[in-house]
Motif scaffolding. Structure first.
Motif, PDB file in Angstrom:
ATOM      1  N   GLU A   1       0.830  -1.210   0.000  1.00 23.02           N
ATOM      2  CA  GLU A   1       0.000   0.000   0.000  1.00 23.02           C
ATOM      3  C   GLU A   1       0.864   1.260   0.000  1.00 23.02           C
ATOM      4  O   GLU A   1       0.552   2.243  -0.671  1.00 23.02           O
ATOM      5  CB  GLU A   1      -0.951   0.019   1.203  1.00 23.02           C
TER       6      GLU A   1
ATOM      7  N   PHE B   1       2.121   1.659  -3.460  1.00 18.11           N
ATOM      8  CA  PHE B   1       1.040   2.144  -4.320  1.00 18.11           C
ATOM      9  C   PHE B   1       0.776   3.629  -4.060  1.00 18.11           C
ATOM     10  O   PHE B   1       0.553   4.409  -4.993  1.00 18.11           O
ATOM     11  CB  PHE B   1      -0.224   1.320  -4.071  1.00 18.11           C
TER      12      PHE B   1
ATOM     13  N   ASP C   1      -3.846  -5.114  -2.422  1.00 15.34           N
ATOM     14  CA  ASP C   1      -4.813  -4.301  -3.145  1.00 15.34           C
ATOM     15  C   ASP C   1      -4.653  -4.491  -4.659  1.00 15.34           C
ATOM     16  O   ASP C   1      -3.596  -4.167  -5.209  1.00 15.34           O
ATOM     17  CB  ASP C   1      -4.577  -2.827  -2.778  1.00 15.34           C
ATOM     18  N   PRO C   2      -5.703  -4.958  -5.335  1.00 14.72           N
ATOM     19  CA  PRO C   2      -5.598  -5.204  -6.782  1.00 14.72           C
ATOM     20  C   PRO C   2      -5.213  -3.949  -7.577  1.00 14.72           C
ATOM     21  O   PRO C   2      -4.654  -4.054  -8.669  1.00 14.72           O
ATOM     22  CB  PRO C   2      -7.000  -5.652  -7.188  1.00 14.72           C
ATOM     23  N   GLN C   3      -5.499  -2.781  -7.021  1.00 13.65           N
ATOM     24  CA  GLN C   3      -5.189  -1.548  -7.755  1.00 13.65           C
ATOM     25  C   GLN C   3      -3.695  -1.362  -7.990  1.00 13.65           C
ATOM     26  O   GLN C   3      -3.298  -0.672  -8.921  1.00 13.65           O
ATOM     27  CB  GLN C   3      -5.713  -0.334  -6.996  1.00 13.65           C
TER      28      GLN C   3
END
Lengths: 285, 285
Positions: free
Chosen positions: B57, B60, B96-98
């Motif tokens: 995360e 990201f 998180d797929p994002q």
């Protein structure tokens, strides 16, 4: 519809926009169709992971076997902080990433602006057997596009019809288009933005432009109302999900996805080879 | 390295290929570096989800903020049934797929075959701030490519050097290249293929060509040995993971990813706006 005892009305039915729908009259803290609270909702979300994952695996199996005819496209629209990211992470994130096609649409690039607004969208429609997710979508072109007058009024007008046609064609291709607006109140947004400013680990989620758009809240609500009115169709209805309660929004989207997948009703693909022959080949290998 | 008490040697160290490495001498049921069993391993895998998710995360967040300089690329290679899919689902699937960019490389298309073998690979390198996953990769071009003589011998020879250069360039771009071979025994593969033939819900995972390739097991092992020998470099080492025990392989890959992310050491991006000014703007909005 995979329901449990706490859904008095299936999510799709409780949330689908009907004629006469009025966005400003929605209670953003309500939990339509669901007779439970945060504790039960969180448990139901957890319990719903396996059914969603199971259905999606069958669909993915079909895509591998080349027998898939259907796919699902979740279209996520919302004001900032309404919880799109949480849906992707906590709902979509519970299925096998191999079967997911996630597209995040940002401000269009110079190249994209040279084309029709649907050009970049069409390219990201999910393949058969996949679960596609649009984090923002072609609706931006009639939302911020309308509010910020990013295109001439007649072009904005044209887009509603273009969207209806586009989604009808997608449905003809076997794509279940699940359109979701996560709907929070303006007060809830203030609280969530404030938290992003309070916490250094959330600063990256905040952008000063969020407050600029927030100043146009009422205009956005009107643009959503028009978009929802003009583009709700039987094959691609809108669902407006009260989203002040994150647990409810996630649970509701999970239910909508289960619903769409059950509509496809994917079965394990039959072997396209002779199983007994292969058992013999394997045994002697 | 995020270890727990049951890793006597960090996974990266225990699994990294060193000079003199011999693939056929690896015990595919062993659990290098880990002093636990299936019960503890499963629990440790579960416990490792949060640290991996947390690190990813932050990475990201950097990509969203535009401050990311590093990324991770997990390259997964294996014989059929060795568990690549399970790694994607149970290890990569926990973040998180994002922030994930997953690329599955199938048999090259006609267009791809018109280009150098790295053409289609280069396009899928992860952007800064992302976790990229290659499910099969450019190594197919020196594995099945070599075994099946899909290219002239001198072209196969050329590829080893091309791969080393390519991965060095990727490393220069800030990409942590984590190369993993999931290594199962030929007997284990028979059992897993047999299960796919026994269970109708697994038929889609079986392909008669699996047995054709299986017949060339020893040739494949030689091709892996050569590829590993020729392309293990300090910036892109190979890790050979005994994979007869799925729980161990997953735990080991999770550790390698945590390791790579800790090497990047992503921090929450600092605000690029004045937090106090924004708090005031928000309060009056």
């Amino acid at each position: 519809m995979s329901t449990n005892s706490r859904w008095s009305t299936p999510a799709a039915e409780a949330l689908r926009v009907e004629p006469g729908f009025s966005l400003v009259d929605i209670d953003t803290r309500s939990t339509p169709g669901y007779d439970g609270d945060k504790t039960t909702g969180t448990a139901d979300l957890e319990a719903g992971r396996a059914p969603l994952e199971g259905l999606q695996e069958r669909l993915f199996a079909q895509s591998v076997a080349g027998t898939a005819t259907g796919s699902v496209l979740l279209v996520l629209q919302a004001m900032d902080t309404a919880g799109k990211g949480g849906i992707v992470r906590h709902v979509v994130g519970s299925v096998d990433p191999q079967g997911v096609e996630l597209a995040s649409f940002k401000k269009p690039t110079a190249e994209e602006l040279e084309h029709d607004f649907l050009w970049r969208i069409e390219k990201r429609l999910p393949d058969a057997g996949r679960l596609g997710v649009f984090d923002r979508s072609h609706y931006e072109d009639v939302l911020i596009g309308r509010v910020r007058e990013l295109a001439p009024a007649e072009e904005i007008e044209r887009r509603y019809g273009a969207i209806v046609n586009f989604e009808a064609e997608a449905a003809d291709l076997g794509i279940r288009v699940v359109k979701v607006m996560l709907h929070i109140s303006k007060d809830e947004q203030r609280e969530r933005l404030a938290e992003r400013l309070e916490r250094p680990d959330k600063h990256w989620k905040y952008n000063p432009s969020d407050v600029d758009e927030r100043a146009l809240w009422d205009e956005y609500m009107r643009a959503y109302q028009v978009a929802i009115d003009r583009t709700s169709t039987p094959v691609a209805p809108w669902h407006v999900i009260p989203a002040d309660r994150k647990w409810y929004a996630r649970l509701a989207v999970q239910q909508l996805l289960v619903d769409a997948l059950e509509d496809i009703d994917p079965h394990w693909p039959a072997a396209d080879y002779d199983v007994e022959v292969e058992k013999a080949r394997l045994a002697s290998s």
